[in-house]
Design a protein around this motif. Structure first.
Motif, short mmCIF file in Angstrom:
data_model
loop_
_atom_site.label_atom_id
_atom_site.label_comp_id
_atom_site.label_asym_id
_atom_site.label_seq_id
_atom_site.Cartn_x
_atom_site.Cartn_y
_atom_site.Cartn_z
N SER B 189 38.05 34.18 41.66
CA SER B 189 37.05 34.36 42.72
C SER B 189 37.74 34.84 43.99
O SER B 189 38.97 34.82 44.10
N SER B 190 36.92 35.28 44.90
CA SER B 190 37.51 35.82 46.13
C SER B 190 37.67 34.73 47.18
O SER B 190 38.28 34.96 48.21
N LYS B 191 37.12 33.59 46.90
CA LYS B 191 37.17 32.53 47.91
C LYS B 191 38.50 31.79 47.85
O LYS B 191 38.90 31.29 46.80
N LEU B 196 42.27 27.58 45.72
CA LEU B 196 43.15 26.45 46.00
C LEU B 196 42.74 25.24 45.18
O LEU B 196 43.57 24.56 44.57
N GLU B 197 41.44 25.02 45.14
CA GLU B 197 40.93 23.90 44.38
C GLU B 197 41.30 24.04 42.89
O GLU B 197 41.76 23.10 42.25
N ALA B 198 41.17 25.26 42.42
CA ALA B 198 41.50 25.51 41.02
C ALA B 198 42.97 25.25 40.77
O ALA B 198 43.35 24.62 39.78
N MET B 199 43.81 25.73 41.67
CA MET B 199 45.24 25.56 41.50
C MET B 199 45.60 24.08 41.51
O MET B 199 46.48 23.64 40.78
N LYS B 226 48.25 34.81 50.69
CA LYS B 226 48.79 34.47 52.01
C LYS B 226 48.81 32.96 52.24
O LYS B 226 49.63 32.46 52.99
N ASN B 227 47.86 32.28 51.64
CA ASN B 227 47.78 30.84 51.84
C ASN B 227 49.02 30.16 51.26
O ASN B 227 49.31 30.24 50.08
N LEU B 228 49.74 29.49 52.15
CA LEU B 228 51.05 28.98 51.76
C LEU B 228 50.95 27.89 50.70
O LEU B 228 51.75 27.84 49.78
#
Lengths: 423, 1260
Positions: B189-191, B196-199, B226-228
């Motif tokens: 998804s693009s969100k 992050l939740e999935a990861m 980009k999200n660290l």
């Protein structure tokens, strides 16, 4: 075929023998390696008896047991075992620091943070960052507020810059610390380890002390702590922040403290010194040959407490296997007896010198069994606030390097360490 | 190689062979396939040629659907290789428009793929082996493409999907996890938050040990996010699964390669971490390149990561060893404490036998040790232990002699040389001493592993009488966690066998508590037994008595064994123990009884004749003892000593005959033996009994017993045949048996190095490195010298001779040397000649912290700087004859040493002047009579081949480290009247006091130096023993101490003399001037009461009387403890007292220090971070014009001017009087202002000084 040193994988095993978390720093090791551990776990009657180092055909398992969790590290080749053990304990400490408790539930709830932490703490099995202050800059501890904010804003728990501590000469301290109330608390906690024999005389007694600090000071404070009687300290080990040479030369603790809670110092008061034993036990535990009844009579009293109150007293004893049940009446507090483990615990509370606490009654014994050889050992826990039994006293605490006036507090406390009475 | 790429599913024994065959080709392909189609084809045919058609390989390939599919893809790729390459090239030229390229290449790929799939299908029947190879080639090609940074990524993943059913991809055994579909969706998804939740959930799966590998394509796409936090979690995933999904993992490589260039050091480091953790053999070259680059990164953190990556690469591909060793060699020279531990770890793993790499870093490692992080300390210490055992001679040989080692240190050179030849008296190598000294403070570490490693170092390296210092610390560790206790107790157990005395005073710490774990109890028991001796045995036995009664019966049994051991070791108590054990025979517990009998049997065997009554007693108890082992033991005893119990023995046999059939086998066997023995000694009484028993045994169910019976019968009852042996029956059965040795289980554990896993297991663990024995002859000591191309002075041959006369003489001549040296240093630093290169280097270093850490650039330049400086020195000095030729050779040498490696080695471990002089010393010694050319020659040689011993190696090096051992006496030597009493004690603490270890060497020569022409001994406690320089003359500023009005006629003023205080080197000398403004004589002016706490004031001797209108000046010493807090005291006359106080300005807390520009930069480099404070000052033209800048600084603070090569950079150095901490001030003048930097360990002083300097400098 090169043997890879240091920690290969980590398995967390609960008391029932389930692996509930695994982390691999190199290629994944099958969890079947833990079968050797489970075997040892079964063989040991108590979890404490599981040997810390277990060899298997291809690996070595080094484990620590804390908070009812086994932390099992998988090693492939020669490594100082203490290196691994110390590291595992550091992992546990970090978890405790982050989650407040280090339980299976807490670890499962925070599995992502746990993973992030483990990833930062070891690189290729070699410790990378173990200083709490550095870790907290890399990975922020979870709080409810932050979790909520993060879900809304999408911001992260992960620091974007190399923690300044990693490169500075004071790796243990974060920079840019700010507090509105600047306070520094030091707890001098001394534990008495003692073995008292049947007649009440001391077989061995030692004092182990620590100074735990909680320092919340803005900026880069430079503290010095001096003692009235530093000569008492026989053998000391320091937090890395303490300037060793200053101690050697002047017996003064000079340090730039980490931010937050840390153990500044632990020390040993030599066994050559006489140790004041603050409690005594009068006991009469008898098993008569041929009788199905045994007598149990225990009285506690204060001794050499310098007028301070002995509180949080807890007596525990593992009674012989022949004891089926205990029928006792405490003069104060409550007692429990577990017929399976034969563990008797008596939560006494405070000792009132005017009215000494006692626990009296009878034990019913297995019929026909012979009388046990040995009377049970009695373990006692207690606390005495506002007293350091060694007589150690902090002289003064000074702060340099910052302008504000911090609030300083020093607390003394004496506790029972491994305090045993043989009966 | 191709096989090893097969999705991690292969792994038979055969694959090793294949990999072996194919690796060279694959390697070639990896590099060769970069660009041209031709090469691909070439390699392809090569692969085909290599195919020897192994049937199992073909079969395996057939089994792997995935492999087959990939082969198709590969073939298709090969067919249209040219088109692809063109596309690729285009893509690399125009990377912006990658999506277009991707589309284009897909368009090509699909039809081509279809064709070849059919073709491949046919081929698969005949040449399936080829396919697997082709697959390898394809992968190689793909990596090559990645290397070119092609935008093939999405192209490949599209293809992947087109050609592979994801379900068959992992093979049937990989069951898909429920709910992974939606995870995939979330990841795609693009969100950001969904991803992050999935990861997070994926990481949860990994943590539980669930297989999440099928999400690989979806996860890997987020690697560049980009999200660290997301990125980090992707890294976690990658590291876990990359090995299994190698070709997909390759997709992420380019991202990491980009990140390796990121300006943020954390990102660079973590990119390298992940890149090196992806265990994909094909990227080995990329990793190698990345490691090499990172090893010269500006950030020490990145260099540390590089050191870690070395080990990872090595375990992935051991063929890279040689290249990796080069990197290790480079990193070993690194000066950062952050890197030291990690690189030594890499060294231990990759090339632990390359001891030669350590030589030149040895002293640096020793000195850095205190500041290295704790884990690194453990590794370095254990490495140095091994090192020391190969490089130094044993300090144990003549322990007695060594007691006087102090004296040995002062012996003359000649004697030392002789001693080396005759191997006595022993003198410890100074480097050996350095190691012991620099590890000792670490015994106080909170890290138990560090304490243990120091303990084992002392155990294996220290002279016997010095080992005791580790005892307390080890005992302290016993308070730690159960696991720590276990390991420490094991090591103590081993130690306590050899050295009882070490732990005897702490015996009570090993008393067992009922709450201890079983293994802890057993170990404590072991140690108590080892510690028992005549003096303490009664205490030990009393304690054992408690243990015997323990509810833990296994432990009670172990205690009985322990008692047995005590009884054999200490003959005085044998009887007591025996009696005690006999009492235990009536114990109710079988284990206790059994163990007692066994132990008694063992004890009696040592002295049977004296104990026939015990045997009788045991025979009496026999009926009540049921444990078979115990019964068997008693029977054996009676049989063995039947002559001592002639009456009882036959009776016992009689009883046994009755119960024979009910006994355990072991008892039956002993009964048979007893019968036989009795038959031989007392056949009259026992003949029938024996026959009966032998008959019973003959038909026993157990064949052992039947065998034994038959054998015994043949032996003792002569028959017609086979009677040959019966002659010897007596000798066979009644031979004296050696007594069993009761010894510790830890007896021979010391064959393993203490503290190791092998020691714990008592068997050699994988990868255990033996600790070698001490070499019989001392290896060349000079290998550890670090050449620094900087000449200070030569030791003239004349001096060398003088030294060889008498120890005392040597002593003084030595000091003379020192003085000269100092003079020269002064001359050196005072010189005006500066080179531009030097200036630029220091500028670079002071510019920013990272640059100063940088190894290559600044080191190189500083090296060239020293070269020039050396020349300067040569010009200045016209003392020694040896110099002239050297100067020439030195300047020749400059360019030769140009390459960075060499330069690094020199300044890398060179810690200023002491190192210089040390190498100097060795050189001059070797040269003494020869000309200097050979010296240079030798130097070059040793530089070129550091491992090789130089031909003309110095016979005996006069290392400056020796001087350190001289130090206590070095003070007595400078017996000037003004010697401070505390110096001596300070010196004792010196060795431990080194916090900034690199400076430690400096302190070795710094003990004695000249100051203002006078010989003054000032010992710097904190090891910053730069030469104190004379204070620059400044107008004296006086302050009022006491006004004449308040003082009732007595007026007092004070000023800071800016000279080292003669009372105590930690005091500041303050001159007090009293003047009597009153009209009557003041008597007995003195200081009575020191009111301020914490400050130490050395009072002046009372002024007897002061006439009116007269004044007198006295001097006091005040230890301000490096704070600007006023020192208050009461100034008294005979009649009255006045409270006064001396308020020091921050600038007066300093003493100037002379140092060279380089040293300045070096020290400044160490005082970065929070130790640095800086400010920019705006300067008006007036303020610039008014006074030279350095004048202003010097007026304000008592600092020494460091000669500077640049007009606009001013450097000042000083040290704090009380603590000795360095204070470095640097002012860089710019057009309209100046950048002011203060570096010091004492941050408060630093900031105060900065503020004051700011005011002073900006003032007109």
């Amino acid at each position: 075929p090169t043997a890879v040193k240091m920690i290969h994988s980590l398995f967390l095993v609960n008391a029932t023998g389930d692996i509930f978390l695994e982390k691999h720093w190199k290629s994944a090791v099958s969890r079947s390696v833990c079968d050797y551990f489970f075997e040892a776990q079964e063989r040991a009657t108590e979890p404490e008896n599981v040997p810390p180092v277990i060899p298997t055909p291809h690996h070595y398992l080094i484990s620590v047991f804390r908070h009812r969790i086994f932390f099992v590290a998988v090693i492939q080749s020669e490594v100082p075992p203490l290196f691994v053990i110390e590291f595992l304990h550091r992992v546990v400490d970090t978890f405790q620091d982050y989650f407040g408790v280090c339980t299976e539930a807490a670890i499962k709830d925070n599995v992502v943070v746990v993973y992030e932490l483990l990833e930062e703490m070891l690189d290729n099995g070699f410790p990378l960052a173990t200083e709490s202050n550095i870790l907290k800059e890399l990975i922020k501890p979870p709080t409810i507020l932050r979790t909520v904010v993060n879900t809304i804003t999408g911001s992260t728990n992960v620091g974007e810059q190399l923690p300044t501590g990693q490169l500075s000469v004071v790796p243990w301290r974060r920079t840019g610390v700010k507090y509105t109330n600047n306070e520094a608390y030091f707890d001098v906690v001394e534990e008495i380890d003692a073995i008292i024999d049947k007649s009440g005389s001391t077989v061995t007694a030692e004092i182990q002390g620590v100074i735990d600090a909680c320092v919340k000071l803005t900026g880069m404070p430079d503290l010095t702590l001096s003692f009235m009687n530093p000569r008492l300290l026989d053998d000391v080990s320091f937090h890395p922040c303490v300037r060793f040479k200053r101690w050697e030369a002047e017996r003064i603790l000079s340090f730039i403290p980490p931010d937050g809670n840390f153990r500044l110092l632990s020390y040993h008061v030599s066994s050559q010194n006489l140790v004041a034993i603050p409690v005594y036990v009068k006991h009469n535990i008898t098993f008569r040959e041929g009788s199905s009844q045994g007598r149990f009579d225990l009285t506690l009293g204060p001794k050499q407490t310098m007028g301070k109150v002995v509180e949080s007293v807890l007596v525990s004893s593992r009674l012989p296997r022949v004891v089926l049940n205990a029928n006792l009446s405490p003069s104060q507090g409550t007692y429990t007896f577990d017929p399976v483990t034969k563990l008797l615990t008596w939560d006494v509370g405070k000792i009132n010198p005017q009215k000494l606490p006692s626990l009296k009654g009878s034990m019913s014994l297995q019929a026909g069994a012979s009388k046990p050889d040995e009377n049970p050992t009695i373990n006692i826990q207690f606390k005495i606030p506002q007293m350091a039994v060694s007589g150690l006293k902090v002289n003064r605490l000074d702060m340099y390097g910052e302008k504000y006036k911090p609030f300083k507090g020093i607390k003394y406390m004496t506790m029972a360490g491994k305090f045993q009475v043989r009966t | 190689m191709a096989n090893s790429l097969c999705y991690g599913e292969q792994g038979g024994a055969d694959s090793g062979v294949e990999v072996g065959q194919e690796t060279p080709t694959a390697g070639g392909a990896g590099f060769g396939l970069f660009s041209t189609d031709f090469k691909r084809r070439g390699t392809f045919s090569l692969w085909t040629g290599l195919l020897s058609g192994p049937a199992d390989l073909q079969g395996r390939v057939r089994r792997h659907k995935s492999a087959r599919a990939a082969t198709k893809r590969c073939l298709s790729r090969l067919d249209r290789g040219r088109a692809q390459t063109c596309l690729a090239k285009r893509a690399s030229l125009t990377p912006l428009d990658s999506s277009d390229t991707v589309c284009a290449s897909c368009a090509v790929a699909k039809p081509a793929g279809f064709c070849t799939r059919r073709a491949a299908g046919e081929m698969s029947r005949s040449l399936s082996g080829l396919r697997s190879d082709a697959l390898g080639v394809m992968r190689t090609a793909r990596v090559s493409a990645e290397n070119l940074q092609l935008a093939l990524r999405s192209d490949l993943s599209l293809e992947e999907r087109a050609l592979n059913d994801p379900r068959s991809y992992r093979g049937p055994e990989e069951t898909r996890n429920e709910g992974n579909e939606d995870l995939k969706e979330m990841l795609e998804s693009s969100k950001e938050s969904l991803k992050l939740e999935a990861m997070k959930r994926v990481v949860g799966l990994i943590a539980k040990g669930k297989n999440a590998s099928e999400l690989f394509p979806a996860v890997v796409k987020n690697v560049a996010n980009k999200n660290l936090e997301l990125k980090k979690l992707v890294y976690v995933y990658l590291v876990r699964y990359a090995e299994e999904q190698q070709d997909l993992a390759l997709l992420s490589i380019s991202t990491f390669q980009r990140a390796l260039k990121d300006p943020n050091q954390l990102i660079r480091a973590s990119a390298l971490r992940v890149l090196s953790s992806i265990r994909v053999p094909i990227i080995v070259p990329i990793m190698m390149l990345a490691i090499k680059e990172a090893a010269s990164d500006l950030s020490p953190y990145v260099r540390k990561t590089a050191a870690h990556a070395i080990q990872k690469l090595y375990s992935l591909d051991a063929d890279q060893k040689d290249h990796l060793i080069e990197v290790i060699e480079k990193l070993l020279k690194d000066k950062s404490t952050l890197v030291a531990g990690s690189v030594v770890m890499a060294f231990e793993e990759v090339c632990p036998d390359r001891i030669d790499l350590i030589h030149r870093n040895y002293r640096k490692l020793c000195n850095l040790l205190m500041d290295v992080e704790e884990w690194g300390q453990v590794v370095i210490i254990s490495m140095l232990t091994r090192y020391a055992r190969t490089q130094f001679i044993s300090p144990w040989k003549e322990d007695g002699v060594f007691e006087n080692s102090e004296k040995a240190f002062y012996e003359s050179d000649e004697e030392k040389r002789k001693s080396a030849e005759e191997t006595k008296p022993y003198a410890m190598d100074p480097d050996h001493r350095l190691l012991l000294r620099s590890t000792k403070p670490l015994l106080q570490s909170r890290n138990t592993a560090v304490v243990m490693s120091v303990a084992q170092l002392y155990w294996h390296l220290a002279p016997k009488h010095e080992v005791n210092i580790i005892t307390k610390s080890l005992v302290r560790l016993l308070r730690s966690h159960r696991e720590v206790q276990y390991i420490v107790l094991q090591n103590i157990a081993t130690m306590s066998i050899q050295r009882k005395g070490m732990f005897e005073p702490f015996m009570k710490s090993f008393y067992v508590r009922s709450t201890d774990a079983t293994h802890i109890k057993t170990l404590k028991l072991e140690i108590l037994t080892n510690l028992a001796n005549e003096a303490n045995i009664s205490t030990v036995l009393r304690e054992f008595q408690t243990y015997v009664k323990s509810q833990d019966k296994a432990f009670a049994a172990a205690t009985i064994q322990a008692i047995g051991r005590c009884a054999t070791n200490i003959s005085e108590i044998t009887d007591t123990c025996l009696n005690g054990l006999v009492l235990l025979l009536s114990n109710r517990d079988e284990t206790v009884v059994a163990e007692s009998v066994v132990v008694i049997r063992k004890l009696l065997q040592t002295q049977p004749s004296e104990h026939s009554d015990i045997i009788k007693h045991m025979a009496k108890l026999f009926d009540n003892i049921t444990v078979p082992m115990a019964r068997a033991s008693i029977l054996w005893l009676i049989g063995e000593y039947c002559e001592h119990v002639p009456k009882i023995a036959p009776d016992v046999l009689r009883k046994m005959a009755k119960t024979f059939h009910n006994e355990e086998d072991i008892v039956k066997l002993q009964t048979v033996s007893l019968a036989a023995k009795l038959y031989l000694t007392n056949s009259k009484q026992t003949k029938l009994l024996t026959q009966y028993i032998l008959n019973l045994g003959k038909y026993d169910q157990n064949y052992d017993i039947r065998d034994r019976t038959r054998f015994i019968r043949q032996l003792i009852v002569p028959s017609e045949r086979g009677g040959a042996l019966s002659k010897y029956a007596r000798r066979i059965l009644l031979a004296p048996k050696p007594a069993p040795v009761l010894q510790s289980a830890f007896k021979d554990r010391d064959r393993f190095q203490l503290g190791t896993l092998s020691h714990t297991l008592n068997s050699k663990a994988t990868g255990y490195l033996e600790l070698s024995d001490w070499p019989p002859m001392a290896p060349d000591q000079s290998v550890r010298n670090v050449e620094v191309a900087e000449a200070m002075k030569e030791w003239s041959p004349a001096v060398g001779k003088a030294k060889s006369s008498k120890s005392d003489d040597k002593f003084y001549s030595d000091s003379g040397e020192e003085e000269e040296e100092e003079d020269e240093q002064a001359a050196d630093s005072g010189s005006d000649e500066e080179s531009s290169s030097e200036a630029s280097s220091s500028e670079a270093e002071s510019g920013n912290s990272e640059t100063s850490e940088d190894s290559s650039q600044s080191e190189k330049s500083s090296d060239s700087g020293t070269g020039v400086k050396k020349t300067t020195t040569q010009k200045n000095k016209k003392l020694q004859q040896v110099k002239k030729p050297r100067k020439v050779s030195d300047s020749d040498e400059g360019p030769k040493n140009g390459h960075s490696c060499e330069a690094g080695s020199r300044s890398g471990s060179g810690s200023g002047s002491s190192e210089e002089s040390s190498s100097e010393a060795s050189e001059s010694d070797s040269q003494s009579s020869s000309d200097s050319d050979s010296g240079t020659e030798q130097k070059k040689q040793s530089e070129a081949k550091p491992a090789q011993k130089v031909e003309e190696k110095p016979k005996k090096e006069v290392s400056l480290l020796d001087l350190d051992d001289f130090s206590p006496a070095a003070v007595t030597m400078t017996k000037s009247s003004i010697l401070s009493p505390s110096v001596l004690s300070d010196l004792h603490g010196l060795s431990l006091a080194a916090s900034s270890p690199a400076i430690q060497l400096l302190c070795l020569i710094g003990h004695v130096f000249s100051w203002q022409g006078k010989l003054v001994s000032v010992c710097d406690r904190v090891c910053v023993c730069q030469q104190l320089s004379s204070p620059v003359f400044v107008p004296v500023r006086t302050y009022e101490l006491l006004h004449r009005m308040t003082g009732k006629g007595l007026a007092a003023q004070y000023h800071f003399s800016r000279q080292p205080c003669i009372y105590d080197d930690r005091m500041i000398s303050v001159q007090l001037t009293f003047s009597n403004n009153g009209d009557h004589t003041l008597e007995n002016i003195h200081i009575s009461e020191k009111t301020s706490a914490g400050q130490n004031i050395h009072c002046f001797s009372p002024v007897e009387c002061l006439e009116p209108e007269k004044s007198v000046t006295v001097s006091v010493g005040v230890d301000f403890n490096d704070s600007t807090q006023a020192a208050s005291f009461q100034l008294c006359t005979k009649a009255e007292g006045f409270n006064v106080s001396i308020q020091p300005a921050v600038g007066e807390l300093l003493l100037p220090v002379t140092m060279s520009e380089q040293d300045f930069s070096k020290e400044q480099g160490k005082l970065q971070g929070m130790n640095e404070s800086s400010a920019t000052i705006a300067m008006t033209p007036e303020s610039i014009a008014s006074q030279p800048l350095h004048r202003k600084v010097v007026n304000m603070a008592n600092v020494g001017v460091v000669p500077s090569g640049q007009n606009n950079v001013h450097r000042f150095a000083a040290k704090l009087v009380s603590s000795g901490a360095l204070v470095l001030v640097c002012v860089v003048q710019k057009d309209s202002g100046a950048q002011l930097t203060v570096n010091t360990e004492k941050t408060i002083i630093g900031s105060m000084l900065l503020r004051e300097l700011q005011t002073v400098l900006s003032a007109p």
